[in-house]
Design a protein around this motif. Structure first.
Motif, PDB file in Angstrom:
ATOM      1  N   GLU A 131       0.801  -1.213  -0.042  1.00  0.00           N
ATOM      2  CA  GLU A 131      -0.014   0.020   0.182  1.00  0.00           C
ATOM      3  C   GLU A 131       0.791   1.113   0.015  1.00  0.00           C
ATOM      4  N   MET A 132       2.070   1.093   0.809  1.00  0.00           N
ATOM      5  CA  MET A 132       3.096   2.244   0.788  1.00  0.00           C
ATOM      6  C   MET A 132       3.452   2.779  -0.704  1.00  0.00           C
ATOM      7  N   LEU A 133       3.809   1.301  -1.435  1.00  0.00           N
ATOM      8  CA  LEU A 133       4.338   1.620  -2.536  1.00  0.00           C
ATOM      9  C   LEU A 133       3.242   2.216  -3.441  1.00  0.00           C
ATOM     10  N   PHE A 134       2.336   1.773  -3.459  1.00  0.00           N
ATOM     11  CA  PHE A 134       1.100   2.443  -4.242  1.00  0.00           C
ATOM     12  C   PHE A 134       0.950   4.026  -4.027  1.00  0.00           C
ATOM     13  N   ASP A 135       0.985   4.246  -2.686  1.00  0.00           N
ATOM     14  CA  ASP A 135       0.786   5.590  -2.251  1.00  0.00           C
ATOM     15  C   ASP A 135       1.941   6.404  -3.080  1.00  0.00           C
ATOM     16  N   GLY A 136       3.146   5.919  -2.721  1.00  0.00           N
ATOM     17  CA  GLY A 136       4.397   6.587  -3.070  1.00  0.00           C
ATOM     18  C   GLY A 136       4.251   6.919  -4.652  1.00  0.00           C
ATOM     19  N   TYR A 137       3.917   5.942  -5.373  1.00  0.00           N
ATOM     20  CA  TYR A 137       3.827   5.812  -6.882  1.00  0.00           C
ATOM     21  C   TYR A 137       2.857   6.988  -7.139  1.00  0.00           C
ATOM     22  N   MET A 138       1.757   7.147  -6.868  1.00  0.00           N
ATOM     23  CA  MET A 138       0.621   7.895  -7.158  1.00  0.00           C
ATOM     24  C   MET A 138       1.135   9.524  -6.637  1.00  0.00           C
ATOM     25  N   GLU A 139       1.795   9.377  -5.581  1.00  0.00           N
ATOM     26  CA  GLU A 139       2.347  10.715  -5.217  1.00  0.00           C
ATOM     27  C   GLU A 139       3.542  11.311  -6.179  1.00  0.00           C
ATOM     28  N   ALA A 140       4.224  10.455  -6.479  1.00  0.00           N
ATOM     29  CA  ALA A 140       5.408  10.653  -7.467  1.00  0.00           C
ATOM     30  C   ALA A 140       4.905  11.285  -8.611  1.00  0.00           C
ATOM     31  N   LEU A 141       3.722  10.654  -9.225  1.00  0.00           N
ATOM     32  CA  LEU A 141       2.996  11.005 -10.468  1.00  0.00           C
ATOM     33  C   LEU A 141       2.444  12.355 -10.475  1.00  0.00           C
ATOM     34  N   LYS A 142       1.869  12.817  -9.299  1.00  0.00           N
ATOM     35  CA  LYS A 142       1.284  14.068  -8.814  1.00  0.00           C
ATOM     36  C   LYS A 142       2.544  15.060  -8.847  1.00  0.00           C
ATOM     37  N   GLN A 143       3.470  14.728  -8.166  1.00  0.00           N
ATOM     38  CA  GLN A 143       4.590  15.652  -8.282  1.00  0.00           C
ATOM     39  C   GLN A 143       5.015  15.811  -9.750  1.00  0.00           C
ATOM     40  N   ALA A 144       5.158  14.843 -10.501  1.00  0.00           N
ATOM     41  CA  ALA A 144       5.820  14.916 -11.666  1.00  0.00           C
ATOM     42  C   ALA A 144       4.834  15.807 -12.602  1.00  0.00           C
ATOM     43  N   GLN A 145       3.524  15.628 -12.547  1.00  0.00           N
ATOM     44  CA  GLN A 145       2.498  16.569 -13.345  1.00  0.00           C
ATOM     45  C   GLN A 145       2.719  18.147 -12.724  1.00  0.00           C
ATOM     46  N   GLY A 146       2.943  18.066 -11.457  1.00  0.00           N
ATOM     47  CA  GLY A 146       2.877  19.526 -10.889  1.00  0.00           C
ATOM     48  C   GLY A 146       4.330  20.135 -11.650  1.00  0.00           C
ATOM     49  N   TYR A 147       5.580  19.364 -11.699  1.00  0.00           N
ATOM     50  CA  TYR A 147       6.719  19.933 -12.046  1.00  0.00           C
ATOM     51  C   TYR A 147       6.676  20.270 -13.467  1.00  0.00           C
ATOM     52  N   LEU A 148       6.037  19.239 -14.281  1.00  0.00           N
ATOM     53  CA  LEU A 148       5.954  19.516 -15.641  1.00  0.00           C
ATOM     54  C   LEU A 148       5.071  20.832 -15.976  1.00  0.00           C
ATOM     55  N   ALA A 149       4.151  20.877 -15.077  1.00  0.00           N
ATOM     56  CA  ALA A 149       3.291  22.093 -15.378  1.00  0.00           C
ATOM     57  C   ALA A 149       3.729  23.421 -15.218  1.00  0.00           C
ATOM     58  N   SER A 150       4.708  23.370 -14.297  1.00  0.00           N
ATOM     59  CA  SER A 150       5.517  24.636 -14.086  1.00  0.00           C
ATOM     60  C   SER A 150       7.004  24.790 -14.479  1.00  0.00           C
ATOM     61  N   GLY A 151       7.319  23.900 -15.558  1.00  0.00           N
ATOM     62  CA  GLY A 151       8.411  24.077 -16.340  1.00  0.00           C
ATOM     63  C   GLY A 151       9.772  23.589 -15.745  1.00  0.00           C
ATOM     64  N   GLN A 152       9.442  22.753 -14.393  1.00  0.00           N
ATOM     65  CA  GLN A 152      10.658  22.176 -13.767  1.00  0.00           C
ATOM     66  C   GLN A 152      10.881  20.975 -14.361  1.00  0.00           C
ATOM     67  N   VAL A 153      11.637  20.713 -15.297  1.00  0.00           N
ATOM     68  CA  VAL A 153      11.851  19.388 -16.064  1.00  0.00           C
ATOM     69  C   VAL A 153      12.611  18.631 -15.286  1.00  0.00           C
ATOM     70  N   GLU A 154      13.871  18.798 -14.643  1.00  0.00           N
ATOM     71  CA  GLU A 154      14.738  18.100 -13.800  1.00  0.00           C
ATOM     72  C   GLU A 154      13.942  17.456 -12.710  1.00  0.00           C
ATOM     73  N   LEU A 155      13.257  18.255 -12.108  1.00  0.00           N
ATOM     74  CA  LEU A 155      12.495  17.585 -10.932  1.00  0.00           C
ATOM     75  C   LEU A 155      11.316  16.778 -11.516  1.00  0.00           C
ATOM     76  N   LYS A 156      10.714  17.127 -12.588  1.00  0.00           N
ATOM     77  CA  LYS A 156       9.827  16.169 -13.348  1.00  0.00           C
ATOM     78  C   LYS A 156      10.262  14.947 -13.502  1.00  0.00           C
ATOM     79  N   GLY A 157      11.548  14.860 -13.976  1.00  0.00           N
ATOM     80  CA  GLY A 157      12.438  13.685 -14.562  1.00  0.00           C
ATOM     81  C   GLY A 157      12.537  12.782 -13.158  1.00  0.00           C
ATOM     82  N   ARG A 158      13.117  13.507 -12.122  1.00  0.00           N
ATOM     83  CA  ARG A 158      13.205  12.653 -10.867  1.00  0.00           C
ATOM     84  C   ARG A 158      12.063  12.111 -10.415  1.00  0.00           C
ATOM     85  N   ALA A 159      10.945  12.838 -10.549  1.00  0.00           N
ATOM     86  CA  ALA A 159       9.524  12.328 -10.032  1.00  0.00           C
ATOM     87  C   ALA A 159       9.360  11.056 -10.617  1.00  0.00           C
TER      88      ALA A 159
END
Length: 145
Positions: free
Chosen positions: A39-67
Motif C-alpha cells: 500500500e505504501m508503494l502504491f501511495d508513493g507511486y501516485m504521489e510521485a506522479l502528482k509531483q511529476a505533473q506539477g513539476y511539468l506544468a511549472s516547467g521544472q523539467v529536472e524535478l519532473k524527471g526525478r519524480a
C-alpha cells in the motif's frame, strides 16, 4: 543578511527535520505488514506522479524527471519485484505485464514531457490502488492470505 550562526542553525534544523522524517518512515516500514508495505508503494507511486505533473506544468523539467524516475523505480524495484510469478498464476503474470508497460510509458512520458502519458499511468494504477486498500481490513483481520 543572516549571520553565519543563523545560517548554520537553519541548516541544522533542516537536517534534524530530514532525520526526523527518515526515522518516521523507517519506523513505519519496520512496523508495517506486507500488505501495508505494498500500500505504501502504491501511495508513493501516485504521489510521485502528482509531483511529476506539477513539476511539468511549472516547467521544472529536472524535478519532473526525478519524480517520474521515482515512480518507475517503485514499479520495478517494489511492485514488480514483489510478485511471486512461480505461485501467483495468471494474476501475477498480468500484473507483471502491466508493471512492465507502466515502466515503458513512464519513460516515454519523461522523454516527451507528455502529461497525457503521466495521466494514463495514473488511470491504469488507480483501480489497483483502490482495490488493494479496500482489502486491507480483511487482510488485517486474517480473512485473506
Amino acid at each position: 543578511m543572516f549571520s553565519p550562526a543563523y545560517s548554520r542553525s537553519l541548516g541544522q534544523a533542516a537536517s534534524f527535520a530530514s532525520a526526523y522524517r527518515s526515522v518516521g518512515v523507517e519506523t513505519s516500514l519496520a512496523d508495517a505488514s506486507p500488505h501495508k508495505l505494498i500500500e505504501m508503494l502504491f501511495d508513493g507511486y501516485m504521489e510521485a506522479l502528482k509531483q511529476a505533473q506539477g513539476y511539468l506544468a511549472s516547467g521544472q523539467v529536472e524535478l519532473k524527471g526525478r519524480a517520474l524516475s521515482k515512480a518507475a523505480r517503485i514499479v520495478d524495484e517494489g511492485l514488480k519485484a514483489s510478485l511471486n510469478l512461480k505461485d501467483g498464476g495468471r494474476l501475477a503474470q498480468d500484473l507483471h505485464d502491466l508493471y512492465a508497460y507502466l515502466t515503458l510509458r513512464l519513460t516515454l512520458a519523461n522523454v516527451r514531457n507528455d502529461p497525457s502519458v503521466i495521466a494514463e499511468c495514473e488511470r491504469l494504477m488507480q483501480p489497483l490502488c483502490e482495490a488493494w486498500k479496500a482489502i486491507g481490513p480483511q487482510v488485517n483481520a486474517g480473512r485473506l492470505n
